[in-house]
Design an enzyme around this catalytic site. Structure first.
Site, short mmCIF file in Angstrom:
data_model
loop_
_atom_site.label_atom_id
_atom_site.label_comp_id
_atom_site.label_asym_id
_atom_site.label_seq_id
_atom_site.Cartn_x
_atom_site.Cartn_y
_atom_site.Cartn_z
N ASP A 151 2.80 4.85 0.04
CA ASP A 151 2.75 4.39 -1.82
C ASP A 151 4.09 4.05 -2.29
OD1 ASP A 151 3.85 6.66 -1.19
OD2 ASP A 151 2.66 7.89 -2.54
N CYS A 154 7.19 6.61 0.90
CA CYS A 154 6.80 7.14 2.20
C CYS A 154 8.05 7.62 2.79
CB CYS A 154 6.41 6.17 3.15
SG CYS A 154 7.21 4.53 3.38
N HIS A 274 7.14 0.88 7.27
CA HIS A 274 6.57 2.19 6.89
C HIS A 274 7.50 3.28 7.59
CE1 HIS A 274 3.95 4.98 5.40
NE2 HIS A 274 3.48 5.46 6.48
#
Length: 297
Positions: A151, A154, A274
């Protein structure tokens, strides 16, 4: 009963196919759970077996659909031939409800094909290979990936998760962002030379650097190595970042204690990069049961 509520043989067969695919996926998940992540040979055999099972099911479904279409054509032909003495051109009327059902069935077939193709690509794709490499690296250290939501926060959420696991802090994501931004503002000379405008490539001005820090503090701007350096100094703790195809990155080695461990993934989601956290490696249920049986024996 309204004619729109009657399911055609094709719709019934597609419904059966969906159930069989769902059962197969449950079986595949059970197989994955039963093989230790550090057993490379068995996991390779399992991957090959899964691909074979999926291919066999796809072939079965295609054959059943082909037979259904062939049977329907044969029944129409027999009905026409059975009318003796008449030369009639048979033009079956297709109702609006039937057209809707045919359209729905075609869309469902296309959807199922896309899902199957995506699953096959995932087994051979970059995301899957990256996950396998990371799992091997972590299992040798008794660790596994702890998924963190994607989002924009992370990296901070992964740090927060690690701090909670170490019983060291319950800082919120907002507090971590605020402290990171404050440290960067207070030590601009350590960070400003490494920041540049993504559009022009020019080094940030003082105003540009202040906007950057405001984004760190108040938005869901992604964090990177500079923010990790600031966090390492704020928390007075080393941070280690593990990647699939590169050696670990160590930040803040001047600080004592065990490092906070993060996972950096290049192909985790549609957006690509990520951060995840880590947790202790969990043994599959079958392994635990076997261990208990050996102990009792």
């Amino acid at each position: 009963m309204d004619e729109g509520d009657v399911e055609t043989p094709e719709e019934l067969l597609l419904k059966q196919h969906r159930r069989e695919k769902k059962d197969l996926q449950a079986n595949i998940q059970s197989m994955k759970n039963s093989v230790p992540k550090n057993d490379k040979k068995r996991r390779k055999q399992m991957t090959e077996e899964i691909a074979k099972m999926e291919a066999e099911l796809d072939h079965k479904h295609e054959e059943e659909l082909r037979q259904l279409v062939s049977t329907s054509d044969t029944q129409v032909e027999e009905a026409v031939n059975g009318v003796e003495g008449l030369t009639v051109e048979v033009q079956p009327r297709v109702t609006k409800a039937q057209k809707r059902r045919n359209k729905k069935a075609a869309q469902e077939r296309e959807r199922e094909n896309r899902i199957t193709e995506a699953e096959v690509q995932n087994l051979q794709g970059e995301r899957h290979l990256e996950g396998v490499k990371l799992a091997e690296k972590l299992s040798s250290r008794g660790l596994q990936i702890k998924e963190i939501s994607s989002d924009g926060h992370c990296m901070y959420r992964a740090i927060q998760d690690q701090l909670v696991r170490r019983d060291e802090s319950e800082l919120s994501v907002k507090e971590l962002r605020c402290r990171t931004a404050a440290y960067m503002r207070g030590h601009a000379d350590d960070f400003l030379p490494f920041l540049s405008n993504p559009d022009t490539g020019d080094v940030y001005t003082a105003e540009g650097f202040e906007k950057y820090c405001n984004d760190v503090e108040h938005t869901a701007a992604w964090g990177g190595q500079l923010e990790l350096q600031a966090l390492s100094r704020v928390l007075r703790c080393p941070i280690e970042v593990i990647q699939a195809d590169s050696p670990p990155i160590s930040i803040g080695e001047e600080h004592a204690g065990d490092p906070i461990i993060l996972i950096y993934m290049h192909h985790a989601y549609g957006l690509g990069e990520h951060y995840n956290s880590v947790e202790q490696l969990k043994e599959p249920a079958d392994n635990k049961r076997a261990e208990c049986e050996r102990t009792e024996g």
